[in-house]
Design a protein around this motif. Sequence first.
Motif, PDB file in Angstrom:
ATOM      1  N   PRO A 361       0.807  -1.222   0.000  1.00 30.44           N
ATOM      2  CA  PRO A 361       0.000   0.000   0.000  1.00 30.44           C
ATOM      3  C   PRO A 361       0.842   1.275   0.000  1.00 30.44           C
ATOM      4  O   PRO A 361       0.416   2.295  -0.553  1.00 30.44           O
ATOM      5  N   ASP A 362       2.031   1.211   0.630  1.00 28.40           N
ATOM      6  CA  ASP A 362       2.897   2.398   0.661  1.00 28.40           C
ATOM      7  C   ASP A 362       4.067   2.284  -0.318  1.00 28.40           C
ATOM      8  O   ASP A 362       5.075   2.972  -0.179  1.00 28.40           O
ATOM      9  N   GLU A 363       3.914   1.421  -1.335  1.00 32.06           N
ATOM     10  CA  GLU A 363       4.981   1.203  -2.313  1.00 32.06           C
ATOM     11  C   GLU A 363       5.342   2.496  -3.049  1.00 32.06           C
ATOM     12  O   GLU A 363       6.501   2.776  -3.320  1.00 32.06           O
ATOM     13  N   PHE A 364       4.310   3.283  -3.370  1.00 34.54           N
ATOM     14  CA  PHE A 364       4.532   4.518  -4.116  1.00 34.54           C
ATOM     15  C   PHE A 364       4.320   5.698  -3.171  1.00 34.54           C
ATOM     16  O   PHE A 364       3.278   5.805  -2.526  1.00 34.54           O
ATOM     17  N   ASP A 365       5.305   6.574  -3.107  1.00 33.26           N
ATOM     18  CA  ASP A 365       5.128   7.744  -2.253  1.00 33.26           C
ATOM     19  C   ASP A 365       4.557   8.936  -3.019  1.00 33.26           C
ATOM     20  O   ASP A 365       4.299   9.985  -2.435  1.00 33.26           O
ATOM     21  N   TYR A 366       4.344   8.762  -4.323  1.00 30.09           N
ATOM     22  CA  TYR A 366       3.722   9.816  -5.129  1.00 30.09           C
ATOM     23  C   TYR A 366       2.872   9.150  -6.199  1.00 30.09           C
ATOM     24  O   TYR A 366       3.376   8.322  -6.977  1.00 30.09           O
ATOM     25  N   ILE A 367       1.585   9.466  -6.244  1.00 31.44           N
ATOM     26  CA  ILE A 367       0.689   8.907  -7.262  1.00 31.44           C
ATOM     27  C   ILE A 367      -0.002  10.059  -7.991  1.00 31.44           C
ATOM     28  O   ILE A 367      -0.606  10.931  -7.358  1.00 31.44           O
ATOM     29  N   VAL A 368       0.128  10.069  -9.303  1.00 27.41           N
ATOM     30  CA  VAL A 368      -0.529  11.063 -10.154  1.00 27.41           C
ATOM     31  C   VAL A 368      -1.655  10.369 -10.911  1.00 27.41           C
ATOM     32  O   VAL A 368      -1.439   9.315 -11.514  1.00 27.41           O
ATOM     33  N   ILE A 369      -2.845  10.952 -10.883  1.00 31.42           N
ATOM     34  CA  ILE A 369      -3.989  10.378 -11.599  1.00 31.42           C
ATOM     35  C   ILE A 369      -4.502  11.411 -12.596  1.00 31.42           C
ATOM     36  O   ILE A 369      -4.960  12.494 -12.220  1.00 31.42           O
ATOM     37  N   ASP A 370      -4.411  11.069 -13.871  1.00 32.16           N
ATOM     38  CA  ASP A 370      -4.870  11.958 -14.936  1.00 32.16           C
ATOM     39  C   ASP A 370      -6.373  11.779 -15.148  1.00 32.16           C
ATOM     40  O   ASP A 370      -6.928  10.719 -14.843  1.00 32.16           O
ATOM     41  N   GLU A 371      -7.027  12.807 -15.711  1.00 35.37           N
ATOM     42  CA  GLU A 371      -8.475  12.791 -15.962  1.00 35.37           C
ATOM     43  C   GLU A 371      -9.219  12.330 -14.716  1.00 35.37           C
ATOM     44  O   GLU A 371     -10.078  11.445 -14.757  1.00 35.37           O
ATOM     45  N   VAL A 372      -8.908  12.961 -13.594  1.00 33.97           N
ATOM     46  CA  VAL A 372      -9.395  12.478 -12.295  1.00 33.97           C
ATOM     47  C   VAL A 372     -10.866  12.802 -12.068  1.00 33.97           C
ATOM     48  O   VAL A 372     -11.439  12.381 -11.054  1.00 33.97           O
ATOM     49  N   HIS A 373     -11.494  13.523 -12.979  1.00 29.16           N
ATOM     50  CA  HIS A 373     -12.939  13.719 -12.851  1.00 29.16           C
ATOM     51  C   HIS A 373     -13.690  12.398 -12.968  1.00 29.16           C
ATOM     52  O   HIS A 373     -14.873  12.322 -12.646  1.00 29.16           O
ATOM     53  N   ARG A 374     -13.003  11.346 -13.403  1.00 31.93           N
ATOM     54  CA  ARG A 374     -13.600  10.017 -13.472  1.00 31.93           C
ATOM     55  C   ARG A 374     -13.550   9.277 -12.143  1.00 31.93           C
ATOM     56  O   ARG A 374     -13.957   8.130 -12.045  1.00 31.93           O
ATOM     57  N   ALA A 375     -13.051   9.943 -11.112  1.00 32.03           N
ATOM     58  CA  ALA A 375     -12.717   9.252  -9.864  1.00 32.03           C
ATOM     59  C   ALA A 375     -13.905   8.627  -9.153  1.00 32.03           C
ATOM     60  O   ALA A 375     -13.729   7.829  -8.228  1.00 32.03           O
ATOM     61  N   GLY A 376     -15.127   8.974  -9.542  1.00 26.37           N
ATOM     62  CA  GLY A 376     -16.288   8.346  -8.920  1.00 26.37           C
ATOM     63  C   GLY A 376     -16.472   6.898  -9.314  1.00 26.37           C
ATOM     64  O   GLY A 376     -17.213   6.154  -8.648  1.00 26.37           O
ATOM     65  N   ALA A 377     -15.782   6.465 -10.371  1.00 26.98           N
ATOM     66  CA  ALA A 377     -15.906   5.082 -10.830  1.00 26.98           C
ATOM     67  C   ALA A 377     -15.284   4.117  -9.824  1.00 26.98           C
ATOM     68  O   ALA A 377     -14.343   4.452  -9.107  1.00 26.98           O
ATOM     69  N   GLU A 378     -15.799   2.907  -9.808  1.00 26.07           N
ATOM     70  CA  GLU A 378     -15.344   1.901  -8.839  1.00 26.07           C
ATOM     71  C   GLU A 378     -13.858   1.607  -8.974  1.00 26.07           C
ATOM     72  O   GLU A 378     -13.155   1.420  -7.980  1.00 26.07           O
ATOM     73  N   SER A 379     -13.351   1.558 -10.197  1.00 23.80           N
ATOM     74  CA  SER A 379     -11.936   1.240 -10.406  1.00 23.80           C
ATOM     75  C   SER A 379     -11.038   2.277  -9.730  1.00 23.80           C
ATOM     76  O   SER A 379     -10.023   1.926  -9.111  1.00 23.80           O
ATOM     77  N   TYR A 380     -11.398   3.561  -9.832  1.00 24.70           N
ATOM     78  CA  TYR A 380     -10.615   4.614  -9.187  1.00 24.70           C
ATOM     79  C   TYR A 380     -10.706   4.499  -7.667  1.00 24.70           C
ATOM     80  O   TYR A 380      -9.719   4.697  -6.955  1.00 24.70           O
ATOM     81  N   GLN A 381     -11.897   4.185  -7.172  1.00 22.64           N
ATOM     82  CA  GLN A 381     -12.077   4.078  -5.730  1.00 22.64           C
ATOM     83  C   GLN A 381     -11.245   2.954  -5.127  1.00 22.64           C
ATOM     84  O   GLN A 381     -10.764   3.056  -3.990  1.00 22.64           O
ATOM     85  N   ARG A 382     -11.047   1.884  -5.888  1.00 20.99           N
ATOM     86  CA  ARG A 382     -10.198   0.788  -5.395  1.00 20.99           C
ATOM     87  C   ARG A 382      -8.761   1.271  -5.200  1.00 20.99           C
ATOM     88  O   ARG A 382      -8.098   0.897  -4.229  1.00 20.99           O
ATOM     89  N   ILE A 383      -8.302   2.110  -6.115  1.00 21.40           N
ATOM     90  CA  ILE A 383      -6.939   2.643  -6.010  1.00 21.40           C
ATOM     91  C   ILE A 383      -6.808   3.525  -4.772  1.00 21.40           C
ATOM     92  O   ILE A 383      -5.859   3.399  -3.987  1.00 21.40           O
ATOM     93  N   PHE A 384      -7.774   4.434  -4.590  1.00 24.66           N
ATOM     94  CA  PHE A 384      -7.719   5.339  -3.438  1.00 24.66           C
ATOM     95  C   PHE A 384      -7.827   4.578  -2.114  1.00 24.66           C
ATOM     96  O   PHE A 384      -7.233   4.974  -1.111  1.00 24.66           O
ATOM     97  N   SER A 385      -8.570   3.491  -2.118  1.00 22.79           N
ATOM     98  CA  SER A 385      -8.731   2.717  -0.882  1.00 22.79           C
ATOM     99  C   SER A 385      -7.482   1.916  -0.542  1.00 22.79           C
ATOM    100  O   SER A 385      -7.177   1.709   0.643  1.00 22.79           O
ATOM    101  N   TYR A 386      -6.748   1.472  -1.567  1.00 23.93           N
ATOM    102  CA  TYR A 386      -5.618   0.567  -1.318  1.00 23.93           C
ATOM    103  C   TYR A 386      -4.305   1.310  -1.100  1.00 23.93           C
ATOM    104  O   TYR A 386      -3.607   1.084  -0.106  1.00 23.93           O
TER     105      TYR A 386
END
Length: 716
Positions: A361-386
């Motif tokens: 979960p802490d493997e990456f100390d910096y995460i950039v997400i492009d087109e983040v207005h899509r973040a309501g989708a389940e796939s994005y939420q899994r990333i934010f949760s993990y």
Amino acid sequence: MDKESVKEKITQGMRTAFENKNIQSDIEYRPQFVFNDFRKGRKVLASLERELLHCDEFFMSVAFITKSGLTPLLPIFKELEQRNICGRIITTDYLYFSEPASLSQLQEFTNIELRLYRSEAAIGFHTKGYIFRRGDIYRIIVGSSNLTANALTRNEEWNTQLISQEQGEYTYSLRTRFEQLWHDKKCIDYHLIQEKYQTVYEQNRRKIFVAESPSFSQYSIYATHGNDAINEYVAETPTISYGENFTSSTVIPNVMQSEFVDNMRELCAHGAKRALLISATGTGKTYASAFAVKDFSPRRLLFIVHREQIAKQSLKSYRKVIGSKVSMGLLSGTVKETNATYIFSTMQTISKENVYMQFAPDEFDYIVIDEVHRAGAESYQRIFSYFKPQMYLGMTATPDRSDGYDVYKLFDYNIAYEIRLQQALEEDMLCPFHYFGITDLQLTDHPGEDDNLAKFSRLTSDERVHHIIREAEFYGFSGSRVKGLIFCRSNEEAAELSCKFNELGLRTINLSGNNSQAQREDAIERLVSDEREDYLEYIFTVDIFNEGVDVPEINQVIMLRPTQSPIVFIQQLGRGLRQNENKEYVVILDFIGNYLGNNFMIPMALAGDRSYNKDNIRRCLLEGSRIIPGASTIHFDEIAKKRIFQSIDATNISDLRRIKESYQNLKYKLGRIPKLMDFDRYGEMDVICLFQNTNLGSYHVFLKPESVKYDIRNMS
């Protein structure tokens, strides 16, 4: 109006202009200082357009004419040709600056005579005069503006507009000098000298070399044309932007990117874990994130996009900024370079449990997400949760969504930087555009019935195809050949139109969601390449190019679908706004159909106005070119303008759904219930909409829980 009345108005106008500005007079008969300042709604172009549209005859003597200067005037000249309003134009071979393509297009108008004055090496030809006759009244603009885009829209130009009767000494002298030049033996009909001018122009064309730094060789220009050429080059050439808009081995951040990095540094210093970058398409948000990452220097980075092609482009951008010291790799359906220090992944791949579980979960100390207005989708939420990085950076051009998801809250309301389309144009961060709202052919038996527009046989009729091609050829493009995108209403329409274009000798292809990533990449390569024999001129599509695709070479965008959303409109417009050294501007052709719909959103989107104030929308429609920043221009033909006015009149600005959507967008952005004054401060909806809704009447009533219904997805 009788001559005495005209004389009196001119006299009174002169008194206002030269005696006392407080003396009342008719502005139509008053001398004016003509200059460029879009903030005050002033552009030289607007003055020329107004006079051309109301004259009986026109004369121009102008040293330099370019395609960029001529293109926004094309619909005006077309209308004058239809009305048989004639004009004579003198230009020159001085410095061989005028572009043959622009001169050739001018001489194609049957109502225009064009002559080229052969200058002598020791004597320059610097005239910049525009003469318009209405009856026996002359309106004259003389000053510093050539017929080039920058001179007509953004340069510091000083011109004087005078109004005179035919026998006035100034007018008589000016007309006499024009006639002397016109009949001079050195002033030759352009068609007689066209081929020779084209040849010498190519031989003498300036060679601008951009190598390791954003400089040009003044010596090489001076050697060819002298100091005047250097001055004209500086005046007429757009400022080179850096970051995503400039290819170099040493990439330098532009203004936006530098300020963004400073803001990110400050947020990190205050312990922020999430930040949002709101950046208009084409302003260089990928490079901006790379500069921020370089400044942060993370141990490991994860960069997430929604398409493999974008992941590859982003990796290349990061490589230019950060260099080769850090290993970078792709993670997608076809490539699994998971050991790289910086990983560029598609969301489809990284959101799979068997993939993201490979990393701590802490493997990456910096995460950039492009087109983040899509973040309501389940796939994005899994990333934010993990994943639990030290910093989540989200990037989007369109944070205000209609799907009810609060992107601002997801990033703790930390807006690291925000730059919208209008500001980006002000900062010269985007390629200027010339937008033309063009009347589509009547496709329905009953204009206004949207369902009838879907009649496939009419959408793809030979008559419509020829109409589209004629308009595309007339308005043209910037560059050596057309490299265009055409947005259609359906995949079926796109496929059929592509076939019909090909039958007529054009080189096109249709792309949809069914095409593989490899097919899309090959199509783009064929579109932009000047070496491939199987090159393309157009790609037809529906929405797969709406966002995230970086093709700076696109020089023409054609819209063949109804405008239902300002967001989608700006996304598609934005496909052509990335700067490229081989194009000076992009042409946008919007075929406005016979449907009743959201046409009123077009001037709103172009002007960046979200107020839904009808008077503002009408002003944007009528004065778009005057108020839009930079060298960009906006033009609607008369029928298209009429249809948009009808749409404005028909729309209900006090619609409860629209009020709720504006309220929710602002609430998300502020992280609190907006105050009434916030709507004006942030340019989000004119509050008069609230008071005009008969079921509301006040903001207090609106804020009652049963009225607001905070989940916009449940609105009726």
